[in-house]
Design a protein around this motif. Sequence first.
Motif, PDB file in Angstrom:
ATOM      1  N   UNK A 140       0.851  -1.189   0.000  1.00 24.14           N
ATOM      2  CA  UNK A 140       0.000   0.000   0.000  1.00 24.14           C
ATOM      3  C   UNK A 140       0.885   1.237   0.000  1.00 24.14           C
ATOM      4  N   UNK A 141       0.828   1.992  -1.104  1.00 23.80           N
ATOM      5  CA  UNK A 141       1.704   3.143  -1.255  1.00 23.80           C
ATOM      6  C   UNK A 141       0.919   4.323  -1.825  1.00 23.80           C
ATOM      7  N   UNK A 142       1.036   5.475  -1.171  1.00 20.21           N
ATOM      8  CA  UNK A 142       0.423   6.710  -1.672  1.00 20.21           C
ATOM      9  C   UNK A 142       1.541   7.668  -2.050  1.00 20.21           C
ATOM     10  N   UNK A 143       1.525   8.105  -3.318  1.00 18.83           N
ATOM     11  CA  UNK A 143       2.592   8.957  -3.834  1.00 18.83           C
ATOM     12  C   UNK A 143       2.300  10.442  -3.639  1.00 18.83           C
ATOM     13  N   UNK A 144       1.047  10.848  -3.764  1.00 15.30           N
ATOM     14  CA  UNK A 144       0.559  12.204  -3.529  1.00 15.30           C
ATOM     15  C   UNK A 144       1.230  13.267  -4.393  1.00 15.30           C
ATOM     16  N   UNK A 145       2.467  13.699  -4.067  1.00 17.94           N
ATOM     17  CA  UNK A 145       3.103  14.834  -4.749  1.00 17.94           C
ATOM     18  C   UNK A 145       4.364  14.449  -5.511  1.00 17.94           C
ATOM     19  N   UNK A 146       4.581  13.168  -5.706  1.00 19.12           N
ATOM     20  CA  UNK A 146       5.814  12.696  -6.333  1.00 19.12           C
ATOM     21  C   UNK A 146       5.916  13.170  -7.786  1.00 19.12           C
ATOM     22  N   UNK A 147       7.107  13.658  -8.153  1.00 23.74           N
ATOM     23  CA  UNK A 147       7.386  14.088  -9.522  1.00 23.74           C
ATOM     24  C   UNK A 147       8.289  13.109 -10.269  1.00 23.74           C
ATOM     25  N   UNK A 148       9.188  12.438  -9.541  1.00 24.28           N
ATOM     26  CA  UNK A 148      10.130  11.508 -10.162  1.00 24.28           C
ATOM     27  C   UNK A 148      10.134  10.197  -9.400  1.00 24.28           C
ATOM     28  N   UNK A 149       9.893   9.100 -10.117  1.00 20.27           N
ATOM     29  CA  UNK A 149      10.049   7.751  -9.564  1.00 20.27           C
ATOM     30  C   UNK A 149      11.368   7.233 -10.113  1.00 20.27           C
ATOM     31  N   UNK A 150      12.368   7.123  -9.250  1.00 14.43           N
ATOM     32  CA  UNK A 150      13.737   6.884  -9.683  1.00 14.43           C
ATOM     33  C   UNK A 150      14.074   5.439  -9.993  1.00 14.43           C
ATOM     34  N   UNK A 151      15.313   5.237 -10.446  1.00 15.88           N
ATOM     35  CA  UNK A 151      15.811   3.929 -10.838  1.00 15.88           C
ATOM     36  C   UNK A 151      15.702   2.918  -9.694  1.00 15.88           C
ATOM     37  N   UNK A 152      15.085   1.789  -9.971  1.00 18.88           N
ATOM     38  CA  UNK A 152      14.972   0.689  -9.006  1.00 18.88           C
ATOM     39  C   UNK A 152      14.276   1.095  -7.709  1.00 18.88           C
TER      40      UNK A 152
END
Length: 211
Positions: A112-124
């Motif tokens: 269960x993960x909430x990203x909300x304001x994330x702009x970059x999902x990085x490597x691995x």
Amino acid sequence: IPATVSNESIEYTIISIESDAFSSIDRNQFQILYLPHTLIGIGNGAFMLFSNLRTIGYINENDEMINDTFPPKLKRLNEKNFWHCEKITTLDLNNVVILDSCCLQYCFQLENLKLRKVEVIGEFSLFSTNITTLELPSTLKEIRTNAFVQTQIVNLTGDVPNLEVIDSSFIGCIELLNIPKLTGIVELKNFAFAGCCNLTEVHCGPKLASI
């Protein structure tokens, strides 16, 4: 971890935790981690290999324990911050904007993960997590190499008008069925959806310049 510490009658506010700060102790003994509400940064690998850690939270200004989320001033998870924290199941990233490389890699039970304001999902960054459904935030701009590799991801939802680049982010995600319409996408890099054999539709908008 407290919000303040005293040394020689001087009180200091805790705003950062150094890289590898706990590398010399038995990290397996910890199951719960509460960060201070004053925290701004966490150095690379600070909590890596806390393999029995089950809960991450913070203590607010009223000394209340807020579970399964990060302090509001923390805007970035740096490289390997929570690498191999294998027992965590739930995380709300609160105001985190950047997931740096490998920051949540090998969090095997994270579902269960909430990203909300994330702009970059990085490597691995989410490699080998147990996430099956994830809502992508409208703030998202880029998904980098191997971000979702070896996850159980089935459904990606959300509105992503600012997502411009997908790298080799979903290699071998054979369970992936659905992704949002990529209305703002500019570039799909090599192997973006390689091996996603159950993904039947990819909708791209008018900004697409390169596949």
